[in-house]
Design a protein around this motif. Structure first.
Motif, mmCIF file in Angstrom:
data_model
loop_
_atom_site.group_PDB
_atom_site.id
_atom_site.type_symbol
_atom_site.label_atom_id
_atom_site.label_comp_id
_atom_site.label_asym_id
_atom_site.label_seq_id
_atom_site.Cartn_x
_atom_site.Cartn_y
_atom_site.Cartn_z
ATOM 1 N N SER A 90 0.552 2.955 -3.433
ATOM 2 C CA SER A 90 0.630 1.921 -4.462
ATOM 3 C C SER A 90 0.423 2.517 -5.862
ATOM 4 O O SER A 90 1.027 2.078 -6.842
ATOM 5 N N GLN A 287 -2.976 -8.005 -3.729
ATOM 6 C CA GLN A 287 -3.916 -7.193 -4.520
ATOM 7 C C GLN A 287 -5.360 -7.385 -4.054
ATOM 8 O O GLN A 287 -6.214 -6.548 -4.306
ATOM 9 N N ILE A 292 -3.022 -3.143 -2.803
ATOM 10 C CA ILE A 292 -1.899 -3.008 -3.725
ATOM 11 C C ILE A 292 -2.496 -3.096 -5.133
ATOM 12 O O ILE A 292 -3.261 -4.022 -5.425
ATOM 13 N N SER A 296 -0.718 -8.044 -8.062
ATOM 14 C CA SER A 296 0.280 -8.275 -7.023
ATOM 15 C C SER A 296 0.026 -9.633 -6.393
ATOM 16 O O SER A 296 -0.948 -9.812 -5.655
ATOM 17 N N LYS A 343 5.359 -1.458 -6.028
ATOM 18 C CA LYS A 343 4.120 -0.917 -5.448
ATOM 19 C C LYS A 343 3.711 -1.704 -4.204
ATOM 20 O O LYS A 343 3.048 -1.170 -3.318
ATOM 21 N N LEU A 344 4.118 -2.964 -4.133
ATOM 22 C CA LEU A 344 3.840 -3.750 -2.931
ATOM 23 C C LEU A 344 4.683 -3.220 -1.772
ATOM 24 O O LEU A 344 4.186 -2.963 -0.676
ATOM 25 N N GLY A 347 3.531 0.269 -0.720
ATOM 26 C CA GLY A 347 2.222 0.181 -0.052
ATOM 27 C C GLY A 347 2.360 -0.331 1.379
ATOM 28 O O GLY A 347 1.775 0.205 2.314
#
Ligand SMILES: Cc1ncc(COP(=O)(O)O)c(C=O)c1O
Length: 457
Positions: A90, A287, A292, A296, A343-344, A347
């Motif tokens: 992430s 998140q 993450i 998020s 990034k989600l 991850g």
């Protein structure tokens, strides 16, 4: 200007800046365990830009200063809030996202990433049981996802210009709903709080009587918000029963699953969220537990066309899209957005379904372990089935509980455990959130001992 990466050659300056900054970040992680979750004090670097820009060497030095004074989510004692350490993939996703600098406003500014966001939202929808028409949009945080859901629910109910329209949520709902009331131009009393039972869950029987009462006053209800994971004790409202109520009364059901909806990703924990698939919309915040990096959050909707019918403007300055899809900036409040889905996505790919499940189950195991070690003859513990718990001394009045909470929070901090201190009902509690995978049972044993000794026998 050599501050922008060359579009022609390998930019050696950028290469070495990224290398050194990454190496400093890795050092920061490596030393986090020997520090505490919170710095004792901190020093800020010079803030305003000088007349001439500073060198990369100075920038890196100043960055280090900021890093040294930062909260350290990877410290095993960082247990105060819903802020776990970030997954390594992430972190990379965030970096690449910044470098690509695509804009999720419109397809022409983010061709792959817009598509990625749609597909990722659809995957979440399918995992949580929303049907074929479902879809979603990423937002910068759960408060924004909740706001969008309420704006949409009111719009779909045709009550957007009714100043007397109301919605229901439990006494323990998140403060973001009160903010939504203000932003939506509603009266404060438009958020009607339904009492909770002794487990912190919305009391369904009160829904019927409250609806009857507001109808008698000539008011209309445009949504019920069920919370899946309340902020202080992690309680899950009875979603199934609330969904039946909403279906019968033709009222939108929004599930604020900022904390808990993520547990729907594993078949082992999804039973905790019985009825979630009947929601019209769901907030889910990867998140808060999966690591993450912030922010998020997703707003998932059973019928995706409700998003565009609520938010679409025609976006006259972007090329229209072919087909049925809308630009991502047309299905939510935000226009320009960073590619948070990157990034989600990365991850989740790094974790795989097994890794996701391990995080979910690990968090609940740690909560149960800590709960088992806290002395129940001294403390009242409030906790649902998720990964958070809060506790307060049994025999103290509210003023004594307040003094105890301040003193104990501070003394735990000197032992490098950071808990939070929520006010719940008439008294202060200490709250521990088990979203940190670096926390071991040994850490929790030590923490429980400190807690148990915070009150004399
Ligand atoms: C139940 C619940 N809903 C919504 C939110 C808001 O999320 P965010 O802080 O990402 O805006 C929170 C935050 O803790 C929460 O606990």
């Amino acid at each position: 200007m050599d501050h922008f990466a060359s579009p022609h050659n390998l930019d050696r300056k950028l290469h070495s800046l990224l290398g050194e900054a990454s190496s400093n970040l890795c050092d920061w992680f490596a030393e986090s365990g020997s520090q505490g979750p919170m710095p004792d004090s901190f020093e800020l670097p010079e803030v305003p830009p000088r007349e001439k820009g500073v060198s990369n060497k100075v920038l890196l030095k100043e960055l280090k200063l900021l890093m040294n004074g930062s909260f350290r989510p990877s410290h095993p004692g960082a247990l105060a809030h819903l802020d776990p350490p970030p997954l390594s993939a992430s972190i990379v996703g965030e970096l690449i996202c910044a470098g690509l600098n695509n804009n999720l406003l419109a397809e022409e500014l983010s061709p792959t990433l817009s598509s990625l966001e749609r597909k990722l939202c659809k995957w979440f929808c399918q995992k949580l049981g929303l049907g074929d028409l479902s879809g979603g949009v990423a937002a910068s945080g759960g408060s924004l996802s909740n706001l969008m859901a309420l704006v949409m629910a009111r719009n779909i109910a045709g009550l957007e210009s009714d100043p007397n329209a109301v919605f229901f949520a439990s006494d323990d709902c998140h403060v973001s709903l009160s903010k939504a009331v203000r932003i939506m131009g509603l009266k404060r009393e438009s958020l009607i709080k339904i009492p909770t039972d002794e487990n912190g869950k919305l009391n369904i029987s009160c829904l019927f009587s409250t609806l009857k009462k507001i109808k008698a006053e000539g008011k209309k209800c445009f949504a019920v918000v069920a919370t899946a994971g309340t902020t202080v004790r992690g309680a899950i409202d009875p979603i199934y029963g609330i969904a039946q109520f909403c279906q019968k009364e033709n009222i939108w059901l929004h599930v604020d699953g900022a904390i808990g909806a993520i547990y729907g990703l594993s078949t082992i924990t999804s039973d905790l969220l019985d009825g979630l698939a009947s929601a019209d919309s769901i907030t889910v915040n990867p998140q808060k537990l999966l690591g993450i990096s912030k922010t998020s959050s997703l707003l998932l909707v059973a019928n995706k066309s409700h998003l565009s019918s609520t938010f679409s403007t025609g976006l006259p300055y972007a090329e229209p899209l072919k087909g049925n899809d809308s630009h991502c900036g047309e299905i939510g409040i935000q226009g320009t957005r960073s590619a948070e889905s990157l990034k989600l996505w990365i991850g989740l790919r790094q974790l795989g379904e097994e890794g996701i499940e391990k995080i979910l189950l690990g968090s609940i195991k740690r909560k149960c372990y800590l709960e088992s070690r806290i002395d129940k003859s001294k403390f009242k513990i409030i906790s649902g089935s998720l990964h958070l718990l809060a506790f307060t001394p049994i025999n103290y009045n509210s003023s004594q509980a307040s003094d105890w909470s301040i003193k104990t929070r501070n003394s735990l901090l000197t032992s490098k455990f950071m808990l939070s201190r929520p006010l719940y009902g008439d008294r202060y509690y200490l709250k521990a959130v088990m979203g940190n995978p670096n926390t071991t049972f040994d850490h929790l044993k030590k923490l429980a001992n400190l807690i148990n000794h915070s009150i004399s026998d």
